[in-house]
Design a protein around this motif. Structure first.
Motif, mmCIF file in Angstrom:
data_model
loop_
_atom_site.group_PDB
_atom_site.id
_atom_site.type_symbol
_atom_site.label_atom_id
_atom_site.label_comp_id
_atom_site.label_asym_id
_atom_site.label_seq_id
_atom_site.Cartn_x
_atom_site.Cartn_y
_atom_site.Cartn_z
ATOM 1 N N LEU A 1 -18.136 -6.996 -29.774
ATOM 2 C CA LEU A 1 -18.406 -7.877 -30.928
ATOM 3 C C LEU A 1 -17.753 -7.926 -32.265
ATOM 4 O O LEU A 1 -17.415 -6.594 -32.532
ATOM 5 C CB LEU A 1 -19.885 -7.792 -31.242
ATOM 6 N N ALA A 2 -17.364 -8.636 -32.885
ATOM 7 C CA ALA A 2 -16.603 -8.632 -34.184
ATOM 8 C C ALA A 2 -17.566 -8.016 -35.047
ATOM 9 O O ALA A 2 -18.837 -8.091 -35.048
ATOM 10 C CB ALA A 2 -16.067 -9.935 -34.653
ATOM 11 N N LYS B 1 -17.821 -13.233 -33.667
ATOM 12 C CA LYS B 1 -16.946 -13.706 -32.741
ATOM 13 C C LYS B 1 -17.215 -12.615 -31.478
ATOM 14 O O LYS B 1 -17.881 -11.397 -31.849
ATOM 15 C CB LYS B 1 -15.500 -13.420 -32.890
ATOM 16 N N LEU B 2 -17.092 -12.761 -30.296
ATOM 17 C CA LEU B 2 -17.226 -12.062 -29.210
ATOM 18 C C LEU B 2 -15.839 -11.915 -28.176
ATOM 19 O O LEU B 2 -15.100 -13.190 -28.041
ATOM 20 C CB LEU B 2 -18.203 -12.235 -28.275
ATOM 21 N N VAL B 3 -15.263 -10.866 -28.007
ATOM 22 C CA VAL B 3 -14.303 -10.769 -27.090
ATOM 23 C C VAL B 3 -14.560 -10.116 -25.872
ATOM 24 O O VAL B 3 -15.298 -9.244 -25.646
ATOM 25 C CB VAL B 3 -13.140 -9.984 -27.721
ATOM 26 N N LEU B 4 -14.043 -10.719 -24.521
ATOM 27 C CA LEU B 4 -14.404 -10.088 -23.320
ATOM 28 C C LEU B 4 -13.142 -10.328 -22.462
ATOM 29 O O LEU B 4 -12.346 -11.029 -22.567
ATOM 30 C CB LEU B 4 -15.528 -10.961 -22.671
ATOM 31 N N SER C 1 -11.003 -4.531 -34.435
ATOM 32 C CA SER C 1 -10.595 -3.536 -35.596
ATOM 33 C C SER C 1 -11.742 -3.763 -36.465
ATOM 34 O O SER C 1 -12.644 -4.751 -36.540
ATOM 35 C CB SER C 1 -9.480 -3.875 -36.488
ATOM 36 N N PRO C 2 -12.226 -2.775 -37.457
ATOM 37 C CA PRO C 2 -13.373 -2.689 -38.454
ATOM 38 C C PRO C 2 -13.333 -3.887 -39.287
ATOM 39 O O PRO C 2 -14.246 -4.501 -39.809
ATOM 40 C CB PRO C 2 -13.170 -1.523 -39.070
ATOM 41 N N ASN C 3 -12.041 -4.470 -39.553
ATOM 42 C CA ASN C 3 -12.178 -5.776 -40.357
ATOM 43 C C ASN C 3 -12.296 -7.021 -39.532
ATOM 44 O O ASN C 3 -12.093 -8.054 -40.047
ATOM 45 C CB ASN C 3 -10.732 -5.721 -41.262
ATOM 46 N N GLY C 4 -12.067 -6.935 -38.123
ATOM 47 C CA GLY C 4 -12.250 -8.098 -37.263
ATOM 48 C C GLY C 4 -11.156 -9.050 -37.154
ATOM 49 O O GLY C 4 -11.058 -10.032 -36.434
ATOM 50 N N GLN C 5 -9.743 -8.616 -37.850
ATOM 51 C CA GLN C 5 -8.898 -9.355 -37.871
ATOM 52 C C GLN C 5 -7.805 -9.261 -36.471
ATOM 53 O O GLN C 5 -7.062 -10.095 -36.171
ATOM 54 C CB GLN C 5 -7.763 -9.205 -38.992
#
Length: 202
Positions: free
Chosen positions: A44-45, A50-53, A93-97
């Motif tokens: 999860l972001a 957002k979610l990435v898989l 990444s911690p900032n979600g970018q």
């Protein structure tokens, strides 16, 4: 949450991506993601939007891998990257970018030194590759067993990425360019879990 089904003795991930409310433990939403063979990893972001898989599918014995980024606000697949090289772990990444992808080729016994593990950083909005690290798998011993690399963590400030490799080392990468900063040794087998302390000192 990923649903599964059993077909002829094989387990397939199928159809639904669900979010649940942790206060009442009731499902909030569910989206169809298709009939898949296996979800390899998801993350999860930091803002939860957002979610990435990383997933793999098989049709007529032909493998198709993909990275999918899902918009959890609208419940749609905002980006699909098809046939990336064997991505076994994903992490925002911690900032979600950006998103770090941990890849390995090949999974199996090392034959004549043909085995690689590396990290690729992509833009979480458009999937653009920002950098790829060097090969992090350094113990090129023929016959060495390859595993599924899934040990990866960001420091909370986003400066560092720690990778646990299948040859028992921990590699510390610069989060901005993927440069190898440090190799930590001492494990006798592959590293399957890794995490920074909140202050990044441990």
């Amino acid at each position: 949450n990923i649903s599964t089904r059993n077909v002829g003795g094989d387990i397939y991930a199928v159809e639904s991506l669900q979010t649940w409310h942790t206060k009442e433990w009731k499902p909030i939403q569910s989206w169809k993601i298709g009939d898949l063979f296996l979800i390899l990893d998801l993350d999860l972001a930091p803002d939860g939007k957002k979610l990435v898989l990383s997933r793999t599918d098989t049709e007529n014995f032909a493998w198709e891998d993909a990275i999918e980024i899902w918009d959890l606000v609208n419940g749609n697949n905002s980006l699909t990257i098809r046939n990336p090289p064997s991505v076994w772990a994903v992490s925002f990444s911690p900032n979600g970018q950006t998103i770090a992808l941990f890849s390995r080729q090949n999974v199996g016994y090392l034959i004549a030194g043909v085995m690689k593990e590396w990290v690729t950083l992509i833009d979480s909005t458009n999937g653009e590759i920002l950098w790829s690290s060097e090969d992090l798998f350094t113990n090129k011993i023929k016959g060495l067993r390859g595993y599924y690399p899934d040990a990866m963590a960001w420091s909370n400030d986003g400066r560092l990425i720690a990778i646990g490799t299948s040859d028992g080392n921990i590699k510390i990468l610069n989060g901005s360019d993927g440069k190898l900063l440090q190799t930590l040794t001492g494990h006798t087998m592959w590293v399957t879990g890794i995490q920074f302390s909140p202050d990044g000192r441990i």
